[in-house]
Design a protein around this motif. Structure first.
Motif, PDB file in Angstrom:
ATOM      1  N   ARG A 196      76.518  73.047  32.488  1.00 20.55           N
ATOM      2  CA  ARG A 196      77.526  73.790  31.733  1.00 20.55           C
ATOM      3  C   ARG A 196      76.928  74.555  30.548  1.00 20.55           C
ATOM      4  O   ARG A 196      77.502  75.552  30.103  1.00 20.55           O
ATOM      5  CB  ARG A 196      78.618  72.836  31.248  1.00 20.55           C
ATOM      6  N   VAL A 197      75.787  74.098  30.059  1.00 25.82           N
ATOM      7  CA  VAL A 197      75.155  74.766  28.921  1.00 25.82           C
ATOM      8  C   VAL A 197      74.810  76.221  29.249  1.00 25.82           C
ATOM      9  O   VAL A 197      74.874  77.097  28.385  1.00 25.82           O
ATOM     10  CB  VAL A 197      73.892  73.994  28.480  1.00 25.82           C
ATOM     11  N   ILE A 198      74.463  76.488  30.524  1.00 24.25           N
ATOM     12  CA  ILE A 198      74.037  77.852  30.879  1.00 24.25           C
ATOM     13  C   ILE A 198      74.842  78.465  32.021  1.00 24.25           C
ATOM     14  O   ILE A 198      74.494  79.533  32.516  1.00 24.25           O
ATOM     15  CB  ILE A 198      72.536  77.895  31.237  1.00 24.25           C
ATOM     16  N   SER A 199      75.932  77.825  32.429  1.00 24.27           N
ATOM     17  CA  SER A 199      76.681  78.339  33.579  1.00 24.27           C
ATOM     18  C   SER A 199      77.248  79.735  33.331  1.00 24.27           C
ATOM     19  O   SER A 199      77.296  80.565  34.246  1.00 24.27           O
ATOM     20  CB  SER A 199      77.816  77.381  33.947  1.00 24.27           C
ATOM     21  N   GLU A 200      77.689  80.005  32.126  1.00 23.84           N
ATOM     22  CA  GLU A 200      78.260  81.323  31.839  1.00 23.84           C
ATOM     23  C   GLU A 200      77.185  82.393  31.821  1.00 23.84           C
ATOM     24  O   GLU A 200      77.406  83.523  32.271  1.00 23.84           O
ATOM     25  CB  GLU A 200      79.029  81.261  30.518  1.00 23.84           C
ATOM     26  N   GLU A 201      75.999  82.029  31.350  1.00 29.86           N
ATOM     27  CA  GLU A 201      74.891  82.991  31.285  1.00 29.86           C
ATOM     28  C   GLU A 201      74.340  83.310  32.660  1.00 29.86           C
ATOM     29  O   GLU A 201      74.092  84.478  32.976  1.00 29.86           O
ATOM     30  CB  GLU A 201      73.773  82.420  30.410  1.00 29.86           C
ATOM     31  N   ILE A 202      74.124  82.297  33.486  1.00 36.75           N
ATOM     32  CA  ILE A 202      73.402  82.556  34.733  1.00 36.75           C
ATOM     33  C   ILE A 202      74.298  82.913  35.914  1.00 36.75           C
ATOM     34  O   ILE A 202      73.870  83.613  36.830  1.00 36.75           O
ATOM     35  CB  ILE A 202      72.480  81.375  35.115  1.00 36.75           C
ATOM     36  N   TRP A 203      75.536  82.415  35.928  1.00 39.47           N
ATOM     37  CA  TRP A 203      76.424  82.698  37.058  1.00 39.47           C
ATOM     38  C   TRP A 203      77.681  83.456  36.659  1.00 39.47           C
ATOM     39  O   TRP A 203      78.435  83.890  37.528  1.00 39.47           O
ATOM     40  CB  TRP A 203      76.872  81.398  37.750  1.00 39.47           C
ATOM     41  N   LEU A 211      58.878  81.704  35.190  1.00 39.83           N
ATOM     42  CA  LEU A 211      60.175  82.205  34.753  1.00 39.83           C
ATOM     43  C   LEU A 211      61.000  81.112  34.087  1.00 39.83           C
ATOM     44  O   LEU A 211      60.900  79.940  34.456  1.00 39.83           O
ATOM     45  CB  LEU A 211      60.958  82.753  35.950  1.00 39.83           C
ATOM     46  N   PRO A 212      61.859  81.488  33.122  1.00 37.54           N
ATOM     47  CA  PRO A 212      62.831  80.526  32.600  1.00 37.54           C
ATOM     48  C   PRO A 212      63.908  80.282  33.648  1.00 37.54           C
ATOM     49  O   PRO A 212      63.973  80.988  34.668  1.00 37.54           O
ATOM     50  CB  PRO A 212      63.386  81.238  31.368  1.00 37.54           C
ATOM     51  N   ALA A 213      64.750  79.311  33.389  1.00 37.58           N
ATOM     52  CA  ALA A 213      65.751  78.898  34.384  1.00 37.58           C
ATOM     53  C   ALA A 213      66.605  80.038  34.929  1.00 37.58           C
ATOM     54  O   ALA A 213      66.805  80.128  36.153  1.00 37.58           O
ATOM     55  CB  ALA A 213      66.633  77.800  33.795  1.00 37.58           C
ATOM     56  N   PRO A 214      67.127  80.959  34.094  1.00 37.85           N
ATOM     57  CA  PRO A 214      67.975  82.021  34.663  1.00 37.85           C
ATOM     58  C   PRO A 214      67.251  82.894  35.685  1.00 37.85           C
ATOM     59  O   PRO A 214      67.887  83.443  36.591  1.00 37.85           O
ATOM     60  CB  PRO A 214      68.386  82.835  33.435  1.00 37.85           C
ATOM     61  N   GLY A 215      65.937  83.017  35.572  1.00 40.47           N
ATOM     62  CA  GLY A 215      65.179  83.838  36.508  1.00 40.47           C
ATOM     63  C   GLY A 215      65.000  83.216  37.872  1.00 40.47           C
ATOM     64  O   GLY A 215      64.543  83.882  38.808  1.00 40.47           O
ATOM     65  N   LEU A 216      65.351  81.937  38.016  1.00 43.55           N
ATOM     66  CA  LEU A 216      65.186  81.234  39.291  1.00 43.55           C
ATOM     67  C   LEU A 216      66.424  81.322  40.176  1.00 43.55           C
ATOM     68  O   LEU A 216      66.417  80.828  41.297  1.00 43.55           O
ATOM     69  CB  LEU A 216      64.860  79.759  39.029  1.00 43.55           C
ATOM     70  N   VAL A 217      67.468  81.955  39.675  1.00 48.17           N
ATOM     71  CA  VAL A 217      68.697  82.093  40.463  1.00 48.17           C
ATOM     72  C   VAL A 217      68.452  83.053  41.620  1.00 48.17           C
ATOM     73  O   VAL A 217      67.749  84.055  41.487  1.00 48.17           O
ATOM     74  CB  VAL A 217      69.838  82.605  39.571  1.00 48.17           C
ATOM     75  N   TYR A 218      69.041  82.753  42.765  1.00 40.75           N
ATOM     76  CA  TYR A 218      68.872  83.599  43.945  1.00 40.75           C
ATOM     77  C   TYR A 218      69.748  84.847  43.825  1.00 40.75           C
ATOM     78  O   TYR A 218      70.970  84.756  43.693  1.00 40.75           O
ATOM     79  CB  TYR A 218      69.237  82.832  45.212  1.00 40.75           C
ATOM     80  N   GLN A 219      69.116  86.009  43.907  1.00 37.71           N
ATOM     81  CA  GLN A 219      69.845  87.276  43.826  1.00 37.71           C
ATOM     82  C   GLN A 219      70.938  87.388  44.897  1.00 37.71           C
ATOM     83  O   GLN A 219      72.060  87.812  44.596  1.00 37.71           O
ATOM     84  CB  GLN A 219      68.870  88.451  43.929  1.00 37.71           C
ATOM     85  N   VAL A 261      66.118  77.895  42.605  1.00 32.91           N
ATOM     86  CA  VAL A 261      64.939  77.191  43.120  1.00 32.91           C
ATOM     87  C   VAL A 261      64.968  75.727  42.683  1.00 32.91           C
ATOM     88  O   VAL A 261      65.212  75.425  41.510  1.00 32.91           O
ATOM     89  CB  VAL A 261      63.656  77.874  42.599  1.00 32.91           C
ATOM     90  N   GLU A 262      64.683  74.827  43.638  1.00 35.42           N
ATOM     91  CA  GLU A 262      64.657  73.401  43.318  1.00 35.42           C
ATOM     92  C   GLU A 262      63.272  72.778  43.492  1.00 35.42           C
ATOM     93  O   GLU A 262      63.097  71.579  43.237  1.00 35.42           O
ATOM     94  CB  GLU A 262      65.654  72.648  44.189  1.00 35.42           C
ATOM     95  N   LYS A 263      62.295  73.538  43.902  1.00 35.76           N
ATOM     96  CA  LYS A 263      60.947  73.026  44.089  1.00 35.76           C
ATOM     97  C   LYS A 263      60.035  73.560  42.983  1.00 35.76           C
ATOM     98  O   LYS A 263      60.254  74.664  42.488  1.00 35.76           O
ATOM     99  CB  LYS A 263      60.399  73.438  45.467  1.00 35.76           C
ATOM    100  N   PRO A 264      58.988  72.852  42.601  1.00 36.08           N
ATOM    101  CA  PRO A 264      58.602  71.518  43.095  1.00 36.08           C
ATOM    102  C   PRO A 264      59.481  70.389  42.574  1.00 36.08           C
ATOM    103  O   PRO A 264      59.390  69.259  43.045  1.00 36.08           O
ATOM    104  CB  PRO A 264      57.170  71.369  42.583  1.00 36.08           C
ATOM    105  N   ARG A 286      66.383  86.445  41.218  1.00 42.48           N
ATOM    106  CA  ARG A 286      67.222  87.345  40.425  1.00 42.48           C
ATOM    107  C   ARG A 286      66.465  88.600  40.032  1.00 42.48           C
ATOM    108  O   ARG A 286      65.321  88.552  39.582  1.00 42.48           O
ATOM    109  CB  ARG A 286      67.636  86.585  39.153  1.00 42.48           C
ATOM    110  N   GLN A 287      67.118  89.739  40.193  1.00 42.73           N
ATOM    111  CA  GLN A 287      66.464  91.022  39.922  1.00 42.73           C
ATOM    112  C   GLN A 287      66.892  91.645  38.614  1.00 42.73           C
ATOM    113  O   GLN A 287      66.300  92.624  38.162  1.00 42.73           O
ATOM    114  CB  GLN A 287      66.742  91.998  41.079  1.00 42.73           C
ATOM    115  N   THR A 288      67.943  91.106  37.987  1.00 46.80           N
ATOM    116  CA  THR A 288      68.342  91.630  36.682  1.00 46.80           C
ATOM    117  C   THR A 288      67.434  91.059  35.614  1.00 46.80           C
ATOM    118  O   THR A 288      66.900  89.947  35.760  1.00 46.80           O
ATOM    119  CB  THR A 288      69.806  91.239  36.363  1.00 46.80           C
ATOM    120  N   PRO A 289      67.181  91.778  34.526  1.00 50.59           N
ATOM    121  CA  PRO A 289      66.277  91.301  33.487  1.00 50.59           C
ATOM    122  C   PRO A 289      66.726  89.958  32.906  1.00 50.59           C
ATOM    123  O   PRO A 289      67.927  89.718  32.729  1.00 50.59           O
ATOM    124  CB  PRO A 289      66.315  92.400  32.429  1.00 50.59           C
TER     125      PRO A 289
END
Length: 303
Positions: free
Chosen positions: A177-184, A141-149, A51-54, A297-300
């Motif tokens: 890069r700080v969270i690329s391994e965690e979220i993707w 949600l924190p940043a990882p929760g905004l990723v598109y499932q 998500v990029e909005k708002p 994202r649907q994973t916890p």
């Protein structure tokens, strides 16, 4: 969550086009075959993968740093873009939101100066602290929760066919890069894009106020992809005008269209050229409303 490949994608033209391209690319001996070494897939980040909005996730991190600099040096408020930030110039913020190159470039230069002399580790620690506390104002949600499932599933689908995945972001490469391994599940070296030069001083690497190459918008995106991979992408996905050149450089292009104001946001600002080019070039357009049966994202996600 469905265990089927692309389970969050509805059975429509977009899903069939993606599956058709990926499976045909794996058929050795056919005209559609893509050699494994050439299976490079590149994705924009904001609005394509999450998500990029708002405002993009990184925005408050950057604005907070620039506000600190203005407080420490009030004279900086007379400089651009600090002058726009101090005046809360809505036209400037709209230009940033639409990723207009002039506005973004001015911000990137200001960001470079704000973190100049910061070590690699210091910057990463700042970004990690920010990401640990930041939550989306609407979804909570924190940043990882905004990723598109659906995009996470597309990553897995492409990996299963031997594709190498990269993210090319107009925003800060080092922030992502700080969270690329965690979220993707992507190694940080597979995140490319706008970043500063580094200098080795007194035994440590520090950031310089000089951009390493162009801003990763428009033509800058395929330039970064080629520099990093030695190849142009065979598969590319984006969502707005600054992704057009990257999509044009790919054999198969996907354009995400944001048209679901109930589950996410409906908007087309900054995407008029991309939409027109998609129609002319026959790109695969993905409607958030019609092509995805799940969005976030649907994973916890760990808080």
């Amino acid at each position: 969550m469905s265990t089927r490949p692309l389970g969050s994608w509805n059975d429509g033209a977009a899903k069939r086009a993606i599956v058709g391209f990926v499976t045909a690319a794996a058929e050795e001996g056919t005209s559609d075959f893509v050699p494994p070494a050439d299976r490079v897939a590149v994705f924009d980040n904001d609005g394509t993968l999450w998500v990029e909005k708002p405002a993009p996730v990184q925005t408050a991190f950057v604005l907070g740093k620039l506000a600190e600099r203005m407080k420490a040096d009030p004279s900086s408020a007379d400089e651009w873009p600090y002058r726009a930030l101090a005046a809360k110039d809505e036209s400037f913020f709209r230009a940033l939101d639409a990723q207009e190159p002039e506005a973004v470039t001015s911000m990137v230069k200001a960001i470079g100066a704000a973190w100049e002399g910061t070590t690699f580790g210091e910057f990463e620690a700042e970004a990690a602290r920010y990401l640990a506390s930041w939550h989306h104002e609407r979804f909570g949600l924190p940043a990882p929760g905004l990723v598109y499932q659906p995009m996470l599933e597309l990553f897995d689908y492409l990996r299963a066919y031997g594709w190498r995945l990269f993210v090319c972001s107009g925003g800060g490469r080092d922030f992502m890069r700080v969270i690329s391994e965690e979220i993707w599940g992507l190694p940080r070296e597979n995140v490319i894009g706008s970043a500063p030069e580094f200098a080795y001083r007194d035994g440590v690497l520090v950031r310089r106020a000089v951009l390493h190459g162009p801003v990763a918008l428009g033509p800058g995106k395929p330039e970064y992809v080629l520099a990093r991979t030695g190849r142009l992408p065979r598969f590319a996905a984006g969502n707005d005008d600054v992704d057009v050149e990257m999509l044009q450089s790919a054999q198969f292009a996907v354009l995400v269209v944001h048209d679901d104001d109930e589950r996410e946001y409906a908007y087309s600002d900054g995407a008029a050229r991309a939409l027109a080019t998609a129609r002319e070039a026959g790109w695969t357009t993905v409607s958030v409303k019609n092509d995805w049966n799940a969005v976030l994202r649907q994973t916890p996600v760990q808080e």
